[in-house]
Write a protein that holds these residues in place. Sequence first.
Motif, mmCIF file in Angstrom:
data_model
loop_
_atom_site.group_PDB
_atom_site.id
_atom_site.type_symbol
_atom_site.label_atom_id
_atom_site.label_comp_id
_atom_site.label_asym_id
_atom_site.label_seq_id
_atom_site.Cartn_x
_atom_site.Cartn_y
_atom_site.Cartn_z
ATOM 1 N N ALA A 172 0.768 -1.182 -0.054
ATOM 2 C CA ALA A 172 -0.001 -0.064 -0.163
ATOM 3 C C ALA A 172 1.037 1.250 -0.067
ATOM 4 C CB ALA A 172 -1.040 0.103 1.058
ATOM 5 N N LEU A 173 1.924 1.271 0.770
ATOM 6 C CA LEU A 173 2.970 2.523 0.759
ATOM 7 C C LEU A 173 3.647 2.622 -0.602
ATOM 8 C CD1 LEU A 173 4.239 2.228 4.442
ATOM 9 C CD2 LEU A 173 3.206 4.031 3.447
ATOM 10 N N ALA A 174 4.090 1.355 -1.131
ATOM 11 C CA ALA A 174 4.609 1.683 -2.404
ATOM 12 C C ALA A 174 3.766 2.103 -3.499
ATOM 13 C CB ALA A 174 4.985 0.049 -2.971
ATOM 14 N N ARG A 175 2.422 1.746 -3.354
ATOM 15 C CA ARG A 175 1.344 2.299 -4.157
ATOM 16 C C ARG A 175 1.102 3.832 -3.968
ATOM 17 N NH1 ARG A 175 1.261 2.144 -8.738
ATOM 18 N NH2 ARG A 175 -0.950 3.007 -8.729
ATOM 19 N N TYR A 176 1.116 4.143 -2.905
ATOM 20 C CA TYR A 176 0.943 5.568 -2.531
ATOM 21 C C TYR A 176 1.953 6.451 -2.978
ATOM 22 C CZ TYR A 176 0.211 9.379 0.723
ATOM 23 O OH TYR A 176 -0.205 10.679 1.502
ATOM 24 N N SER A 177 3.220 5.850 -2.866
ATOM 25 C CA SER A 177 4.393 6.666 -3.538
ATOM 26 C C SER A 177 4.290 6.625 -4.924
ATOM 27 C CB SER A 177 5.653 5.994 -2.943
ATOM 28 O OG SER A 177 6.859 6.651 -3.676
ATOM 29 N N ASP A 178 4.107 5.626 -5.643
ATOM 30 C CA ASP A 178 3.859 5.474 -6.935
ATOM 31 C C ASP A 178 2.650 6.576 -7.571
ATOM 32 O OD1 ASP A 178 5.851 3.757 -7.098
ATOM 33 O OD2 ASP A 178 4.490 2.004 -7.347
ATOM 34 N N GLN B 181 3.612 10.099 -7.718
ATOM 35 C CA GLN B 181 4.747 10.205 -8.809
ATOM 36 C C GLN B 181 3.928 10.155 -10.260
ATOM 37 O OE1 GLN B 181 8.313 7.856 -8.350
ATOM 38 N NE2 GLN B 181 8.428 8.343 -6.148
ATOM 39 N N GLY B 182 2.877 9.951 -10.055
ATOM 40 C CA GLY B 182 2.014 9.700 -11.270
ATOM 41 C C GLY B 182 1.846 8.477 -12.185
#
Length: 442
Positions: free
Chosen positions: A400-406, A409-410
């Motif tokens: 979830a954090l990885a997708r939040y960061s992604d 960044q668009g």
Amino acid sequence: MLFSVYEMAWLFLIYSFLGWILEVIHAIYGKRKLVNRGFLNGIVCPVYGFSMVFLSIFLDSLRSDWFYLFLGCMIIGSVIELVTGVVLEKVFQIRMWDYSHMKFQVGGYVCLKYAVFWGALGTLLIKLVDPLLLGIIPKIPRLAGNIILIILVVLLLLDMVTTLTVLYRGKKNAARMDEIAEGFSQASKSLRNAITSRVERRMERAFPGQKKKTLESEEEQREKQLKETVFAYGCGFHKIVWIFFLGAFLGDITETIFCWLTMGKLMSRSSVVYGPFSLVWGIGVAGITMLLYRYRNKEDRYIFLAGTFLGGAYEYICSVFTEICFGTVFWDYSDIPFNLGGRINLLYCFFWGIAALVWMKLFYPFFAKWIERIPMKIGKILSYIFVIFMIVNIIISAGALARYSDRAQGKESQNAVDEWLDSHFDDKRMERIYPNAKMTES
């Protein structure tokens, strides 16, 4: 600076070899003879390789400041040495080094003299040797470099398995080993005996002062009996699991109340998406318990100082780790005096010391007593349920954090897993769970 796996592997092997050379020179200076001082049979000291790669990664942001880099290397290097010493004694019942005769030492595992050594060595290597090696490594033909790395890593793993097996089994299991080996050929037994005796002889030559248990005292026999009849007695796996969950829950509640009192609002302080659990506090409390368990009856000032240094080093490592892995900064102390890169500050290090003291003297005895009253069978089942739940929780939270960061960044979702994470953990929900999270530039 971000290191590739290829670069980290080369740095690990090179520093392991350089560490072995350093240990051999130290032995020649002290004993006037050549001795293989490595823990393994090969010409490597993995603790040096691991420590230097660890320091290079986690202290890279301090590279421009000599003093803070030295201080960081001194503290974190000593923590690694402390953890290594405790693990070796707890798992293999041996002491490879003992600083008890030196001034300003802790349990014989670490001392001020070698803490300064770690600071100087780490600073020198990070400032001067790292750039040199990182300039040479890319010049090695990639195919040849990969082949050499694979061969060296395989040899290192074989050496490690052989040495650890001999140390773990020890002489007390010799009879059992003979029974198992009875069905094998004489050549197999001879080879096993040759390897075992060679490793034991080399360890005795390399570490003549090592201490190893041979006979159990009456107190040890009593402790062993209690471990077999009382759930989570002592400081074993099940006790640490329960302590981790208690620490994670109480840490989250404590931080939530602190924010409410100081900022006038309630906010989530959880590290995971399911449940009020702070992994930083859970791992910290479990780690402090393992490292300070045998010293729980020591004077308050020793526990406070140990908690201050260990907690500060641990919080710094957690900050760097989350930023590297998730591109997210969960706390920033840049506005607080006496901070180190905004990752830790002196005041909160003192809080870690106070927390360690209060935990070991007040809360741990209370919780340990209640944990040990849980029926053995039920306690073990619950421990495994807790572990499985938290592993799944951490994996989903990391995704979830990885997708939040992604998304920040668009970057669009690439598969069904990304779509599921986007639908269940959208930006609004993530901002509620992690209100202080800051995205860093990629």
